[in-house]
Design a protein around this motif. Structure first.
Motif, PDB file in Angstrom:
ATOM      1  N   MET A 194       0.835  -1.198   0.000  1.00 45.34           N
ATOM      2  CA  MET A 194       0.000   0.000   0.000  1.00 45.34           C
ATOM      3  C   MET A 194       0.866   1.243   0.000  1.00 45.34           C
ATOM      4  N   ASP A 195       0.521   2.138  -0.893  1.00 46.29           N
ATOM      5  CA  ASP A 195       1.256   3.398  -0.979  1.00 46.29           C
ATOM      6  C   ASP A 195       0.333   4.401  -1.641  1.00 46.29           C
ATOM      7  N   LEU A 196      -0.087   5.411  -0.895  1.00 50.26           N
ATOM      8  CA  LEU A 196      -1.105   6.315  -1.447  1.00 50.26           C
ATOM      9  C   LEU A 196      -0.503   7.456  -2.262  1.00 50.26           C
ATOM     10  N   LYS A 197       0.799   7.428  -2.442  1.00 50.51           N
ATOM     11  CA  LYS A 197       1.404   8.436  -3.325  1.00 50.51           C
ATOM     12  C   LYS A 197       1.467   7.863  -4.739  1.00 50.51           C
ATOM     13  N   TYR A 198       1.431   8.755  -5.720  1.00 52.13           N
ATOM     14  CA  TYR A 198       1.624   8.301  -7.091  1.00 52.13           C
ATOM     15  C   TYR A 198       3.126   8.149  -7.351  1.00 52.13           C
ATOM     16  N   SER A 199       3.482   7.199  -8.218  1.00 54.07           N
ATOM     17  CA  SER A 199       4.892   6.985  -8.527  1.00 54.07           C
ATOM     18  C   SER A 199       5.422   8.181  -9.336  1.00 54.07           C
ATOM     19  N   GLU A 200       6.734   8.255  -9.495  1.00 57.16           N
ATOM     20  CA  GLU A 200       7.356   9.369 -10.237  1.00 57.16           C
ATOM     21  C   GLU A 200       6.825   9.480 -11.659  1.00 57.16           C
ATOM     22  N   GLU A 201       6.646   8.317 -12.278  1.00 58.69           N
ATOM     23  CA  GLU A 201       6.145   8.296 -13.658  1.00 58.69           C
ATOM     24  C   GLU A 201       4.799   9.022 -13.719  1.00 58.69           C
ATOM     25  N   MET A 205       0.411   5.045  -6.570  1.00 57.89           N
ATOM     26  CA  MET A 205      -0.924   4.901  -5.994  1.00 57.89           C
ATOM     27  C   MET A 205      -1.297   3.418  -5.967  1.00 57.89           C
ATOM     28  N   ASP A 206      -1.262   2.828  -4.796  1.00 52.93           N
ATOM     29  CA  ASP A 206      -1.564   1.405  -4.693  1.00 52.93           C
ATOM     30  C   ASP A 206      -2.345   1.176  -3.403  1.00 52.93           C
ATOM     31  N   PHE A 207      -3.657   1.093  -3.516  1.00 53.19           N
ATOM     32  CA  PHE A 207      -4.478   0.823  -2.335  1.00 53.19           C
ATOM     33  C   PHE A 207      -4.847  -0.655  -2.353  1.00 53.19           C
ATOM     34  N   GLY A 208      -3.820  -1.461  -2.131  1.00 52.94           N
ATOM     35  CA  GLY A 208      -4.032  -2.904  -2.149  1.00 52.94           C
ATOM     36  C   GLY A 208      -2.978  -3.568  -1.273  1.00 52.94           C
ATOM     37  N   LEU A 209      -3.068  -4.868  -1.160  1.00 52.58           N
ATOM     38  CA  LEU A 209      -2.133  -5.588  -0.295  1.00 52.58           C
ATOM     39  C   LEU A 209      -0.991  -6.158  -1.131  1.00 52.58           C
ATOM     40  N   SER A 210       0.159  -6.322  -0.474  1.00 52.92           N
ATOM     41  CA  SER A 210       1.295  -6.925  -1.161  1.00 52.92           C
ATOM     42  C   SER A 210       1.119  -8.445  -1.161  1.00 52.92           C
TER      43      SER A 210
END
Lengths: 402, 357
Positions: free
Chosen positions: A1-8, B1-6
């Motif tokens: 989970m990471d709520l930031k957008y990637s650099e691309e 942006m990734d609202f999910g599980l690894s």
């Protein structure tokens, strides 16, 4: 989970912001045009740059970009921030175009898609009939092939924008001998054809935002059929799916909720702001639990889609969740406006995330019911969730009428 | 942006799910529920071996160094199984030392908490819904604690108890210390037994940093996650029942009234998954949103869980109201999740204040 957008994606956003800053609002001579003309010029730039009509092939006037749900979201966010005209709204672009791209004949795509995505051709949808609401496939409007033309007789209802539309996509019974679902075809009808009568349909809010359409020997050419004879039901399925996604937007729930909070802050109750009332605070925080759940469920569906998957049953819940929230928000708003709830609303526009004044919230209170019905009633949504989502058996009556 | 599980997170959940399905199926769960111990030590040892005891303890102290989201995903699966386990108290006691301990305190306790040699729990409430750190009265005089704490989970098996003090400080008390007395409470949820803790001039050291609010927030997220897993399980049980139970010559799941109730239960719980995900993520990554997110997640999910439990009883009909039915085990878990660390209205009011309303 990471709520930031990637650099691309952040780079993509920066590029898009520069594009918007340069093109909207128009400068110089462009600023002299009417809003409609400004929007048309800007939209063409945005198509050329790949920000609008991304799913539409270039040969039909689109920008033909690879599907990327994260880019689509960034575009939506940035266009909203810049208040720039994005995708053409309305049932033609959102429902007919995807259907034509998927199921239409080549000439139909060439003729109908480009003007529709430019906003020059306006559509209405001929589905519901007085006797066929939830049980849409029981529809009775007939179309008979006479020579090179379909001859249409019948009556459609809840037809938004029929008084302004150039064309209608319409479900008609063309094979009366066939079983219910197998006897329907998907026809395209010019709304200027002789024999069409459009009457406004006044809903409980007092305004008429829908129409009824009566057909008496209306003619449309034989080739104005999407898919084959008797395939109309299957063709129409993709459009209904699109409409559900459109109405189930968590973003609007969030925006409406924020305006509800503002209403509670600006309304007085017993000589102090209503938002200081413990009961109102409880209700607001409770509604926020539902709103946030809806928003995060949207994030989760977006993430799943960006990885080429699906969030399963969650995507079937959007419409019911959204209409449940709309209901609760407008119910609390009606409580907040107090005595204004004794007065007729005064012709406010259809459902908005930012209702104007007390009357606007009274309208919203009524419209929240319309939203729970349009595009598949709440009870039909519950059937879909239970049967397709949870795997429960169909009701006997529904099974037997197939 | 990734609202999910690894993949690792999904694997952790799957591993736990199969462990519970194998080692604590409803028959075994029932035995533990009807006995007094409140858990099976062999189950706890298995969790320790999977690394659950030290999940959020830094690697330097022998833990896995993961985040609250990982811990919450464990809580979700334990909720699905209504798994009787000292996991909740142990996790919060460990977090208290991770967040508030001095280097020496960490060195002294964390490796043993991670390895399962020491089992921890927390003693926060003092009765009358005094769950919020600002309501605590217990004082430390001459390095000694005297007073009472109510509702301490799994205190019977805990070696170390993290006790909340007036002003939001946290103190470490060993259960074996002189002056410590436990009294069992006839708790409604037998998968998480509760004890009254009396302290009479018990020697206690205080954690270096006052981290009580943070530990409370983590507890709220874990309860929200537990509620989500538990409620989802109840929906699943109700759906399965509706597919097999026959009345009027057909399975009851064919009746629209039953179908709609099950659809509404699903619509209430399923979208709320992201609420505990986001609150857990915020705890470690979005400091400005962490406290409010935890409050809203706990209030919303435990409320929805309670309603789901009521609906599940109704969907099961008469059998759902019996002691024999497994539904009651989750129903009581709902009562625990809702009341422990404070009922929803208090958290909603706090969320309202935090929003500046």
């Amino acid at each position: 989970m990471d709520l930031k957008y990637s650099e691309e994606y952040e780079a993509y956003r920066a590029e898009l912001r520069a594009f918007l800053a340069a093109n909207w609002p128009p400068k110089g001579a462009g600023a002299e045009l009417s809003f409609r003309e400004q929007a048309a010029v800007f939209r063409q730039h945005a198509i050329d740059a790949g920000y609008v009509a991304r799913g539409i092939p270039k040969q039909y006037g689109g920008s033909e970009r690879a599907a990327d749900v994260l880019k689509a979201r960034i575009i939506a966010e940035e266009f909203r921030r810049a208040k720039a005209p994005g995708e053409v709204r309305g049932i033609g672009a959102s429902m007919l175009v995807p259907t034509l791209i998927e199921k239409g004949a080549e000439w139909q795509k060439e003729r109908f898609v480009p003007p529709t995505i430019r906003g020059e051709m306006v559509w209405c949808q001929g589905y519901s009939e007085p006797g066929s609401g939830s049980d849409l496939a029981s529809l009775q409007t007939r179309a008979e092939l006479v020579g090179d033309e379909w001859v249409i007789n019948g009556h459609k209802v809840w037809t938004s924008g029929a008084d302004q539309a150039d064309f209608m996509f319409c479900l008609c019974r063309t094979e009366p001998e066939a079983k219910k679902h197998g006897g329907i075809s998907y026809l395209l009808i010019d709304m200027k054809s002789p024999g069409i009568e459009v009457r406004p349909l006044r809903q409980m809010t007092g305004t008429a935002d829908f129409c009824e359409v009566f057909f008496s020997d209306v003619r449309t050419p034989k080739d104005h059929i999407v898919g084959k004879r008797g395939e109309g039901w299957i063709v129409s399925r993709s459009t209904l799916k699109h409409e559900r996604d459109m109405i189930g937007s968590a973003e609007s729930s969030l925006l409406t909720f924020r305006n509800l909070v503002r209403l509670a802050q600006s309304t007085q109750r017993g000589g102090r702001p209503a938002i200081e009332d413990p009961a109102i605070r409880q209700e607001l925080a409770e509604i926020e639990g539902y709103v946030r759940s809806h928003v995060y469920s949207g994030y989760r569906q977006l993430t799943a889609a960006s990885k080429g998957g699906s969030a399963g049953i969650a995507s079937m819940l959007n419409k019911l969740t959204s209409s449940n929230i709309g209901h609760r928000i407008s119910r609390l708003a009606l409580e907040l406006v107090g005595d204004a709830g004794l007065c007729s609303p005064n012709g406010d526009p259809i459902m908005s995330v930012n209702p104007r004044g007390e009357s606007g919230w009274v309208t919203q209170y009524m419209w929240s019911l319309g939203i729970a019905i349009a595009g598949g009633t709440a009870n039909i949504q519950r059937n879909i969730i239970a049967e397709r989502g949870l795997g429960l058996p169909r009701e006997r009556a529904a099974q037997e009428s197939r | 942006m990734d609202f999910g599980l690894s993949e690792e997170q999904e694997l952790l959940q799957e591993t736990l799910r199969s462990f519970i399905a194998r080692d604590c199926p409803p028959t075994r769960l029932r035995e533990i529920f009807d006995a007094d111990a409140g858990h099976d030590p062999a189950h706890w040892n298995a969790l320790v071996e999977m690394g659950v005891a030290g999940l959020v303890i830094p690697e330097a102290y022998g833990g896995a160094g993961l985040e609250l989201l990982d811990l919450a995903l464990v809580a979700e699966v334990l909720g699905e199984g209504a798994f009787p386990s000292p996991f909740f108290g142990h996790s919060l006691a460990s977090l208290a030392i991770v967040l508030g301990g001095s280097d020496a305190q960490k060195e002294s306790w964390l490796p043993r908490l991670a390895s399962g040699d020491v089992l921890g729990t927390i003693a926060f409430g003092e009765g009358d819904e005094s769950w919020d750190p600002s309501a605590w009265q217990m004082r430390r005089v001459d390095e000694k604690l005297t007073g009472m704490k109510g509702y301490v989970p799994h205190a019977n098996v805990a070696d170390l108890i993290v006790v909340g003090l007036a002003g939001g400080e946290l103190a470490l008390v060993e259960r074996s210390a002189e002056g410590v007395k436990l009294e069992a409470i006839d708790a409604v949820d037998r998968t998480r037994p509760l004890y009254k803790l009396s302290l009479d001039a018990v020697v206690a050291e205080v954690l270096a940093v006052a981290a009580a609010s943070r530990v409370r927030d983590a507890g709220l997220v874990l309860l929200a996650a537990d509620a989500f897993g538990s409620a989802s399980k109840l929906v699943e049980m109700s759906v399965e029942y509706a597919k097999t139970r026959q009345q009027f010559g057909q399975v009851i799941g064919q009746f629209q009234a039953v179908k709609h109730q099950l659809a509404d239960m699903t619509t209430a719980i399923e979208p709320a998954r992201g609420l505990f995900w986001h609150a857990a993520y915020a705890f470690d990554h979005l400091p400005d949103e962490a406290e409010r997110g935890a409050a809203l997640a706990k209030a919303h999910l435990t409320d929805v869980f309670m309603q789901t439990a009521r609906d599940a009883v109704e969907a099961h009909g008469g059998i759902g109201f019996t002691w024999e039915s497994d539904v009651q085990i989750w129903f009581k878990r709902a009562m625990f999740d809702r009341a422990f660390l404070g009922t929803p209205p208090g958290h909603r009011e706090r969320a309202a204040t935090l929003a500046g309303w």
